[in-house]
Write an enzyme that holds these catalytic residues in place. Structure first.
Site, PDB file in Angstrom:
ATOM      1  N   ASP A  97      27.129  41.703  44.416  1.00  0.00           N
ATOM      2  CA  ASP A  97      28.263  40.784  44.621  1.00  0.00           C
ATOM      3  C   ASP A  97      28.799  40.655  46.050  1.00  0.00           C
ATOM      4  OD1 ASP A  97      27.972  41.542  41.982  1.00  0.00           O
ATOM      5  OD2 ASP A  97      30.060  42.074  41.691  1.00  0.00           O
TER       6      ASP A  97
ATOM      7  N   GLN B 115      28.367  44.409  47.824  1.00  0.00           N
ATOM      8  CA  GLN B 115      27.976  45.598  47.082  1.00  0.00           C
ATOM      9  C   GLN B 115      26.628  46.035  47.618  1.00  0.00           C
ATOM     10  OE1 GLN B 115      29.715  47.030  43.732  1.00  0.00           O
ATOM     11  NE2 GLN B 115      30.907  46.648  45.576  1.00  0.00           N
TER      12      GLN B 115
ATOM     13  N   ARG C 211      38.063  46.013  36.329  1.00  0.00           N
ATOM     14  CA  ARG C 211      37.474  45.938  37.673  1.00  0.00           C
ATOM     15  C   ARG C 211      37.546  44.561  38.334  1.00  0.00           C
ATOM     16  NH1 ARG C 211      33.330  46.828  34.032  1.00  0.00           N
ATOM     17  NH2 ARG C 211      31.863  45.106  33.725  1.00  0.00           N
TER      18      ARG C 211
END
Ligand code: FRU
Length: 496
Positions: free
Chosen positions: A39, A55, A165
């Site tokens: 991501d 990420q 999250r």
């Protein structure tokens, strides 16, 4: 003081990443400095530059031990790698610094908000997900002393502490802050929670902005919520989708809800829903409000269901971000266009107008793997509709990727079966386009290992990665029936 784990990642990135030949990467789509990328995170404008984090697992081309990789850009197209911003080096994020967002604080500091994940009771234990902060100067970031700032204690009754999250933060007009976070209810379905903060540091629960009623997958990852063109838009990436016509496909999908926001009740009421992208490789989008007022979206140009993680082993980098795209809402639909900065890097214009043909066609100077091509096709005679039109690219004797359009069904298909893939995963996807009596308008952006296809002025987009050998750069057209076509092609970044 830089923590050992972060220092190690930075040193490794520099040594191993700088060895990767620029020619093996896309030209203007961000790929990881080294290793694995998923991501986009922390997409923000800070001190005159765009910052994009991602990420990252620097050490291998598979998902593991999430760090935040970091790059910056002045034009959203030329990216400079910066040292890794965060490593999973605290007890509360020891299993990973998962996705999150960023903004510039009024005092000039850069605030990152992310999900810190730890495992309770060892490696096979339960995942605990909390929201954490880090503050920095565009280069170095210090995690906040009192992390986490949001943990399970703030969750409404029945929500899971294992799936909480991907905070997306923004600043309100009155100077306060809000964020949306994805959460999961007992029945497995996602909820998007809204939190508020006077200063960006102390956070409280505000409301459940919207709950997945079961129509769009299960858990909703990576939410984003913003006003656009008089409406409110919620973007998210649902897991475990069931297909629905040509609109949604199985597995990890993308969802755009367009509706109204009831500010008093702090509830979002969706009116329309659609996929964000109708192609193969797209997930976990994130937007930024650019200083000039544009709402720009970027996403991971991969998808959990379409990338073979093991097949990437042994390579030095894996995954790319999409092109940043300008968003707008028209007639209750999301429209996307490549950022206008791209037009600055066009050269070698080749144009053909009103070419009538049927069968196979090749055109002089229309070829390449890094280009911007606009194309309109229509029936030569509306009373005699053609049966199929196809555009083939990344083509040689062995390889090709094809877009094909059947006007009777109004279905556009992307097919990368012959792109050189040696695995049996998803190679095709179909999308239902608006019926325009056989007229189809495409803008195709190729950047070596990807194709982004903007359909009918951005009404739909189909995105796919291709690992085809760069020598395959042919482009051809095919029509079953009589069509008339206009084509304009530009090379991109040819001078660099
Ligand atoms: C989405 C996602 C996020 C999470 C991150 C972990 O692709 O699963 O929900 O924060 O990836 O890398």
């Amino acid at each position: 003081m830089i923590n050992q784990k972060l220092l190690f990642a930075r040193t490794y990135e520099k040594e191993a990443g700088d060895k990767i030949a620029a020619e093996s990467r896309p030209k203007f789509h961000l790929s990881p400095h080294v290793g694995w990328m998923n991501d986009p995170n922390g997409f923000s404008y800070y001190k005159g530059e765009y910052h994009l984090f991602y990420q990252s697992n620097p050490y291998d081309t598979v998902w593991n031990s999430m760090h935040w990789g970091h790059a910056s850009s002045k034009d959203l197209l030329h990216w400079t790698y910066l040292p890794c911003a965060m490593a999973p080096d605290e007890a509360y994020d020891s299993y990973g610094c998962f996705s999150g967002s960023a903004l510039e604080l009024p005092d000039g500091r850069h605030l990152l908000m992310y999900t810190g994940v730890r495992k309770e009771g060892g490696d096979h234990g339960e995942e605990l997900q909390t929201q954490c902060l880090a503050v920095g100067d565009g280069l170095n970031y210090k995690k906040y002393e009192t992390n986490p700032v949001l943990d399970a204690s703030v969750l409404p009754e029945g929500l899971s502490k294992n799936d909480f999250r991907d905070p997306k933060i923004w600043r309100e007009e009155d100077g306060s802050y809000q964020c949306v976070v994805g959460a999961r209810r007992k029945n497995g379905l996602g909820s998007i929670l809204l939190f508020g903060s006077p200063d960006g540091f102390s956070w409280h629960y505000e409301s459940t902005l919207i709950e997945n009623d079961g129509h769009h997958g299960m858990m909703w990852e990576c939410p984003d919520f913003f006003p656009l063109d008089g409406k409110h838009v919620l973007l998210c990436s649902p897991q475990d989708m069931l297909p629905e016509g040509f609109e949604y496909h199985n597995g990890n999908g993308t969802l755009c809800l367009i509706g109204t926001y009831d500010k008093d009740k702090k509830k979002f009421i969706p009116e329309n829903n659609q996929s964000i992208d109708y192609g193969i490789d797209f997930y976990a989008s994130q937007t930024i409000l650019a200083p000039d007022g544009r709402r720009i979206m970027i996403a991971w140009m991969q998808n959990w269901d379409t990338c073979d993680q093991n097949g990437t082993r042994g390579k030095k980098w894996f995954a790319q971000m999409t092109l940043p795209r300008e968003l707008s809402v028209r007639n209750g639909r999301l429209y996307q266009q490549p950022v206008r900065e791209l037009e600055l890097y066009r050269s070698n214009k080749t144009e053909y107008k009103n070419i009538a043909f049927e069968g196979e066609l090749r055109l002089d100077e229309i070829e390449g793997r890094t280009l911007d091509m606009e194309l309109t096709v229509r029936p030569e005679d509306k009373a005699e509709m053609y049966r199929k039109f196809a555009l083939r690219f990344a083509q040689d004797e062995q390889y090709r990727t094809a877009l094909s359009f059947r006007p009777y069904e109004s279905v556009l298909k992307i097919d990368r079966k012959f792109s050189g893939s040696r695995r049996a995963y998803i190679h095709q996807r179909r999308s239902l386009t608006a019926n325009k009596e056989g007229e189809l308008k495409l803008r195709v952006i190729l950047d070596r290992f990807s194709a982004e296809v903007f359909v009918n002025d951005g009404e739909q987009v189909m995105t796919a990665t291709i690992m085809t050998d760069l020598a395959a750069k042919g482009i051809s057209f095919f029509a079953d029936g009589n069509v008339v076509m206009d084509v304009t092609k530009y090379d991109l970044f040819a001078e660099e």
